[in-house]
Enzyme design. Structure first.
Site, PDB file in Angstrom:
ATOM      1  N   VAL A  68       0.827  -1.195   0.000  1.00 53.47           N
ATOM      2  CA  VAL A  68       0.000   0.000   0.000  1.00 53.47           C
ATOM      3  C   VAL A  68       0.872   1.259   0.000  1.00 53.47           C
ATOM      4  CG1 VAL A  68      -1.662   1.307   1.360  1.00 53.47           C
ATOM      5  CG2 VAL A  68      -1.954  -1.148   1.059  1.00 53.47           C
ATOM      6  N   GLU A 105      -1.621   5.683  -5.619  1.00 47.94           N
ATOM      7  CA  GLU A 105      -3.056   5.647  -5.907  1.00 47.94           C
ATOM      8  C   GLU A 105      -3.546   6.770  -6.832  1.00 47.94           C
ATOM      9  OE1 GLU A 105      -1.939   5.740  -2.794  1.00 47.94           O
ATOM     10  OE2 GLU A 105      -2.297   3.770  -1.938  1.00 47.94           O
ATOM     11  N   ASP A 112       7.378  27.470 -40.968  1.00 47.62           N
ATOM     12  CA  ASP A 112       7.386  28.065 -42.296  1.00 47.62           C
ATOM     13  C   ASP A 112       7.444  29.581 -42.128  1.00 47.62           C
ATOM     14  OD1 ASP A 112       4.886  28.480 -41.364  1.00 47.62           O
ATOM     15  OD2 ASP A 112       3.847  27.404 -42.952  1.00 47.62           O
ATOM     16  N   ASP A 171       1.327  18.522 -46.681  1.00 48.52           N
ATOM     17  CA  ASP A 171       2.128  18.563 -45.464  1.00 48.52           C
ATOM     18  C   ASP A 171       1.695  17.524 -44.433  1.00 48.52           C
ATOM     19  OD1 ASP A 171       3.819  20.544 -46.315  1.00 48.52           O
ATOM     20  OD2 ASP A 171       2.575  22.175 -45.559  1.00 48.52           O
ATOM     21  N   ASN A 221       6.717   8.286  -0.182  1.00 53.32           N
ATOM     22  CA  ASN A 221       6.887   6.839  -0.243  1.00 53.32           C
ATOM     23  C   ASN A 221       8.143   6.386   0.491  1.00 53.32           C
ATOM     24  OD1 ASN A 221       4.591   6.236  -1.558  1.00 53.32           O
ATOM     25  ND2 ASN A 221       5.528   5.777  -3.536  1.00 53.32           N
ATOM     26  N   GLU A 281       7.463   6.393   4.049  1.00 52.73           N
ATOM     27  CA  GLU A 281       6.539   5.323   4.433  1.00 52.73           C
ATOM     28  C   GLU A 281       7.211   3.953   4.451  1.00 52.73           C
ATOM     29  OE1 GLU A 281       2.601   7.518   2.528  1.00 52.73           O
ATOM     30  OE2 GLU A 281       3.502   5.815   1.525  1.00 52.73           O
ATOM     31  N   ASP A 305      -1.684  14.029   1.884  1.00 49.35           N
ATOM     32  CA  ASP A 305      -0.849  14.277   0.702  1.00 49.35           C
ATOM     33  C   ASP A 305      -1.627  14.781  -0.510  1.00 49.35           C
ATOM     34  OD1 ASP A 305       1.684  13.983   1.346  1.00 49.35           O
ATOM     35  OD2 ASP A 305       2.045  12.117   0.256  1.00 49.35           O
TER      36      ASP A 305
HETATM   37  P1  ADP Z   1       5.658  29.522 -48.339  1.00 51.36           P
HETATM   38  O1  ADP Z   1       6.575  28.610 -47.622  1.00 51.36           O
HETATM   39  O2  ADP Z   1       6.223  30.916 -48.377  1.00 51.36           O
HETATM   40  O3  ADP Z   1       4.256  29.495 -47.835  1.00 51.36           O
HETATM   41  P2  ADP Z   1       4.589  28.191 -50.716  1.00 51.36           P
HETATM   42  O4  ADP Z   1       5.022  26.775 -50.763  1.00 51.36           O
HETATM   43  O5  ADP Z   1       3.214  28.510 -50.299  1.00 51.36           O
HETATM   44  O6  ADP Z   1       5.662  29.041 -49.851  1.00 51.36           O
HETATM   45  O7  ADP Z   1       4.798  28.823 -52.137  1.00 51.36           O
HETATM   46  C1  ADP Z   1       5.997  28.650 -52.823  1.00 51.36           C
HETATM   47  C2  ADP Z   1       6.082  29.627 -53.958  1.00 51.36           C
HETATM   48  O8  ADP Z   1       5.043  29.375 -54.878  1.00 51.36           O
HETATM   49  C3  ADP Z   1       5.893  31.064 -53.540  1.00 51.36           C
HETATM   50  O9  ADP Z   1       7.105  31.683 -53.222  1.00 51.36           O
HETATM   51  C4  ADP Z   1       5.269  31.711 -54.743  1.00 51.36           C
HETATM   52  O10 ADP Z   1       6.276  32.139 -55.611  1.00 51.36           O
HETATM   53  C5  ADP Z   1       4.509  30.573 -55.397  1.00 51.36           C
HETATM   54  N1  ADP Z   1       3.084  30.650 -55.102  1.00 51.36           N
HETATM   55  C6  ADP Z   1       2.501  30.525 -53.897  1.00 51.36           C
HETATM   56  N2  ADP Z   1       1.169  30.633 -53.977  1.00 51.36           N
HETATM   57  C7  ADP Z   1       0.888  30.826 -55.292  1.00 51.36           C
HETATM   58  C8  ADP Z   1      -0.319  30.988 -56.043  1.00 51.36           C
HETATM   59  N3  ADP Z   1      -1.518  30.988 -55.462  1.00 51.36           N
HETATM   60  N4  ADP Z   1      -0.214  31.168 -57.368  1.00 51.36           N
HETATM   61  C9  ADP Z   1       0.978  31.171 -57.967  1.00 51.36           C
HETATM   62  N5  ADP Z   1       2.123  31.005 -57.326  1.00 51.36           N
HETATM   63  C10 ADP Z   1       2.116  30.844 -56.000  1.00 51.36           C
END
Ligand code: ADP
Ligand code: MG
Length: 865
Positions: free
Chosen positions: A260, A265, A307, A593, A655, A658, A689
């Site tokens: 115990v 617990e 990013d 992503d 503990n 104890e 406790d």
């Molecule tokens: P970030 O990491 O800056 O978000 P993205 O991967 O979104 O970059 O975009 C990469 C590149 O693609 C940008 O730097 C831009 O040049 C181009 N890009 C982003 N969005 C658009 C869009 N809607 N139309 C055309 N080109 C785009």
């Protein structure tokens, strides 16, 4: 173009439902939410708390006590199980409620056409007949029939398990629960809520258990190990007692006592509650965790990959420069408002205007006036291009009416460009390094690009070409282009970004910026927010080494910038850093992503921008998209982690105190009497406790919690064990045993004589008990910090703890001076000498703790200088 062409017109021309009709249908059909299974009734949950592993262990111990002819003990143990169960029930209930509130913070959105205009609504408000706009990364929130599809592909794995995305054309269905991984389109709602196919599947699988998380597994392991140790130590004591000739029944009593004493617990529910409170504090700072355990992981983060756009920068874009082969222009104006000026030489103006028109036609993002303010709708960068066109005097809507778009190849982060067919022209926009190679001539665009990027501008190249027929394949079509020009957009860093970057550095967390943008733009922004340091490296995604070990070695430093990164690179980066022992937090917003977010220990998505796909894969959602929020979450995570370790330290010290009487008894071969009995131990664990450990779990974050390097990721580690078993525990136990002996001496006992029994022994046991409680009171304060002397924190700064300790004192008085309680526990108020020595427990614990902390500090700072 055949039928697709017609449906396109249907979709664009549709007025959608009127707001009134939508409201009426919502009332008729109900909200578009999946029916949730009713939570199990409270009594079931309460019962669950009484029959889990530890509880069962204690039930068995209690039952055995009855069998061995000790009914008071049996009853007492049962009472403990029940009290403990009720307590755990309430804690879990609170934790669950907190988690529920968090879920409500992240609504799902959908864009629908109502009264002829696109509006964003909560996905729960979708009704049958609504026309929904679909874009890459969106989650499909109702069962839909597609009206119009542009390269539309769905990830249906949640429904079918099929991991390869499927192409969807007009008239196909798109079911709730699937995701758009590519392309765009419009679709009409056919079924909502419980009428969706997903609902059927969800109710089939809805009863499934939640998957066990890593923390839950680790806790399980800790708990089981402790239990195994407890039971086997108990068994050893039983064996020893038989060997030294104690009657089996009292030997058995000892065994139960040891078991115990060791069983923690209230541990699990207290940890859960701490995590839930941490999650709530994070939510208050705009960080939403999707699983409670992430609170703990966040606290141990050692590497953050973020990013740029929207996280470090504001994602409020504006075009500031434009360039065409016939001349350049400067653009002024604030935000997304159409007022502003495009200054160019008269000879260049037509080219600039065509550049702006084409950029706007390639964009679906728009600037709209809302409550007197101009804001972006859709992609902020595209909205900025639209505003640029308006400032250049282009009537984009009129242009769209005159020459409608007939085909669209949506933006794809791998290709980094997109295109549309408008009349007899294919219009292209994208990252310059993606568009320029497809142009016949670049007229020195590269130099201008370098200049713009060095200023930190995001640069978009715009190009076009005449076509005779509508192409099917984007890559084949987007070549032989005529370069119309470059557009430079500004996206200023967030105010809090630089401070947060500095805070990370101070906290010993390494930082990398991974962006799809141009290297120079990336570098300029990195410099602005203070991310670049002495050891920085700046690389492009395609320069990253193939070999994982080399990749890890390259990136495992502070201030890395990777530009032109692709989603696959992110996945590899997360993996390589983890292989080097890092706990990686990684942001992601795009549809691709997902895997990287899942691979990272903490996947982070944006609550405002970003895709549903990313949010669904993430562990943490930033409700304000701000990088600084990640740092705030890490800080809170560390605080919670520290709290859990605080009450673990507190509890384990108890503990030791104890267990010591049993060890002394066993080592003396049963000659030295037991200073504490089983019921006293239960009174310590459950009575005195409990509240202090709760109060320790509620310690507010230390202002300096970000000034230390990250801790290990285990709750129970070497330093914690050394502190408990080498410092705090022995100090407390030493005073405990001394008080016991002092009380015996006060009753006339002298070394070498045989030990007294009866009242003298009861009073001595009371002294030992008092010593442990008083020691624990001081220990509660010592446990508030692992580095600083308890007094330096301010004795009253955790009010809850002050209250808990005051209660502890009261409980001590009750346990000793209320006659029936005292005789049940098997002790009596100690004599004066017993009290005198017991009182030393508090200073002894504090002193040992202070000396230990000072010594550790010296050791930590010494070797470095
Ligand atoms: P970030 O990491 O800056 O978000 P993205 O991967 O979104 O970059 O975009 C990469 C590149 O693609 C940008 O730097 C831009 O040049 C181009 N890009 C982003 N969005 C658009 C869009 N809607 N139309 C055309 N080109 C785009
Ligand atoms: Mg982006």
């Amino acid at each position: 173009m055949s039928s697709g062409d017609e449906t396109r017109r249907t979709a664009v021309q549709t007025q959608g439902l009127t707001a009134a009709e939508a409201a009426a249908r919502l009332r008729r059909d109900g909200a578009n939410v999946l029916p949730v299974a009713a939570p199990p009734p409270a009594w079931r949950l309460l019962l669950g708390q009484m029959v889990h592993f530890f509880a069962v262990l204690l039930w068995v111990a209690g039952g055995l006590a009855f069998v061995a002819g000790m009914p008071e003990l049996g009853v007492a143990i049962f009472v403990v199980v029940v009290i403990n169960g009720v307590f755990a029930f309430f804690q879990e209930h609170r934790a669950e409620r907190a988690a529920e509130r968090l879920r409500d913070l992240l609504p799902r959105r959908a864009t629908v056409v109502r009264d002829g205009a696109p509006v964003e609504v909560d996905a729960s408000e979708l009704v049958v007949g609504d026309v929904v706009a679909l874009g890459s990364g969106d989650r499909v929130s109702a069962d839909l029939r597609v009206l119009e599809a542009h390269a539309l592909r769905l990830d249906t794995s949640t429904l079918t398990g099929e991991s390869v995305p499927v192409s969807v054309e007009a008239d196909d269905v798109a079911l709730a629960g699937t995701f758009v991984v590519e392309g765009e389109g419009f679709a009409v709602v056919e079924a909502t809520g419980s009428d969706t196919r997903l609902s059927g599947i969800a109710s089939l699988t809805g009863t499934g258990e939640r998957p066990r998380t890593p923390l839950a597994r680790e806790l399980d392991r800790v708990v089981r190990t402790v239990a195994a140790v407890a039971v086997s130590v108990g068994a050893v004591f039983f064996a020893v007692s038989l060997l030294v000739g104690t009657p089996a029944s009292s030997g058995f009593l000892f065994a139960i006592g040891v078991t115990v004493a060791l069983v923690p617990e209230g541990l699990l529910p207290t940890i859960t509650l701490s995590l839930a409170m941490g999650a709530q504090r994070m939510a208050a700072r705009h960080a939403l965790v999707r699983h409670l355990e992430s609170v703990e992981t966040l606290g141990s983060t050692t590497f953050i990959c973020t990013d740029k756009t929207g996280t470090l920068t504001r994602n409020e874009m504006s075009v500031v420069e434009a360039w065409t082969p016939s001349g350049a222009a400067g653009v002024s104006g604030t935000g997304y408002a159409p007022e502003g000026e495009v200054r160019a030489e008269a000879s260049a103006y037509p080219a600039i205007r065509d550049l702006a028109r084409v950029a706007a036609r390639c964009s679906t993002g728009r600037a709209v006036e809302r409550e007197g303010r101009w804001v972006a709708r859709g992609d902020p960068m595209e909205a900025a291009l639209y505003t640029f066109a308006r400032r250049a005097g282009v009537d984009v809507e009129d242009d769209e009416r005159r020459v409608p778009e007939t085909r669209r190849f949506p933006f794809d982060p791998r290709r980094r460009r997109m295109s549309v067919v408008v009349g007899e022209r294919l219009l292209v926009k994208g990252a310059p390094d993606s568009v320029l190679p497809g142009c016949r001539e670049t007229n020195g665009a590269e130099d201008r690009l370098a200049e713009m990027a060095q200023k930190g501008l995001r640069v978009i190249a715009v190009a076009a070409r005449n076509i005779t027929e509508v192409p099917d394949n984007a890559d084949e079509a987007e070549r032989d282009l005529e370069l119309l020009g470059l557009v430079g957009l500004e996206d200023p860093p967030r105010e809090a970004a630089a401070g947060a970057v500095a805070a990370c550095r101070q906290a010993g967390i390494r930082l990398a910026m991974l962006t799809g943008d141009h290297p120079s733009t990336a570098e300029a922004i990195a410099k602005e927010v203070g991310l670049l340091g002495e050891e920085s490296v700046i690389v492009e995604g395609r320069e990253l080494p193939e070999d994982e070990a080399m990749l890890g070695a390259l990136l495992d430093r502070d201030g890395v910038v990777v530009s032109r990164v692709e989603p696959e690179d992110k996945l590899r980066i997360a993996h390589a850093l983890q292989a080097r022992g890092h706990v990686v937090a990684m942001t992601g917003d795009g549809v691709n992503d997902g895997p990287a977010l899942q691979q990272a220990d903490i996947g982070i998505a944006m609550g405002r921008s970003g895709t549903d796909v990313a949010r669904e894969a993430a562990d943490l959602v930033l409700l304000n998209d701000d990088f600084a929020t990640i740092v705030a979450a890490v800080e809170q995570g560390r605080a919670t982690f520290a709290n859990v370790r605080r009450f673990l330290t507190y509890h384990l010290t108890d503990n030791v105190a104890e267990l010591t009487p049993f060890v002394v008894w066993a080592l003396s071969g049963g000659q030295f009497p037991l200073a504490l009995g089983v019921l006293q131990i239960l009174a310590l664990d459950i009575g005195t406790d409990l509240l202090p450990s709760l109060a320790l779990g509620a310690e507010p974050p230390r202002p300096d919690s970000l000034k230390e390097p990250p801790r290990g990721r285990h709750l129970i580690d070497g330093p914690l064990l050394r502190r408990v078993f080498g410092v705090l525990g022995p100090a407390e136990a030493l005073v405990e045993m001394s008080a016991f002996v002092a009380a015996l001496a006060a009753a006339g006992w002298r070394p070498g004589e045989s030990f007294p029994t009866g009242p003298a022994l009861l009073a001595a046991s009371g002294a030992a008990f008092a010593a442990v409680v008083l020691g624990q009171m001081a220990n509660a304060f010592a446990c508030r910090s692992t580095t600083r002397w308890a007094g330096s924190l301010g004795w009253t700064s955790n009010r809850l703890l002050v209250g808990a300790v005051a209660f502890e004192l009261l409980a001590l008085a009750g346990f000793l001076f209320v006659g029936p309680v005292a005789s049940l526990l098997g002790h009596a108020p100690p004599p004066l000498w017993g009290w005198a020595v017991a009182a030393l427990a508090a200073p002894a614990v504090l002193l040992a703790d202070a000396v230990h902390k000072a010594a550790r500090r010296r050791r930590q700072t010494a070797p470095k200088r």
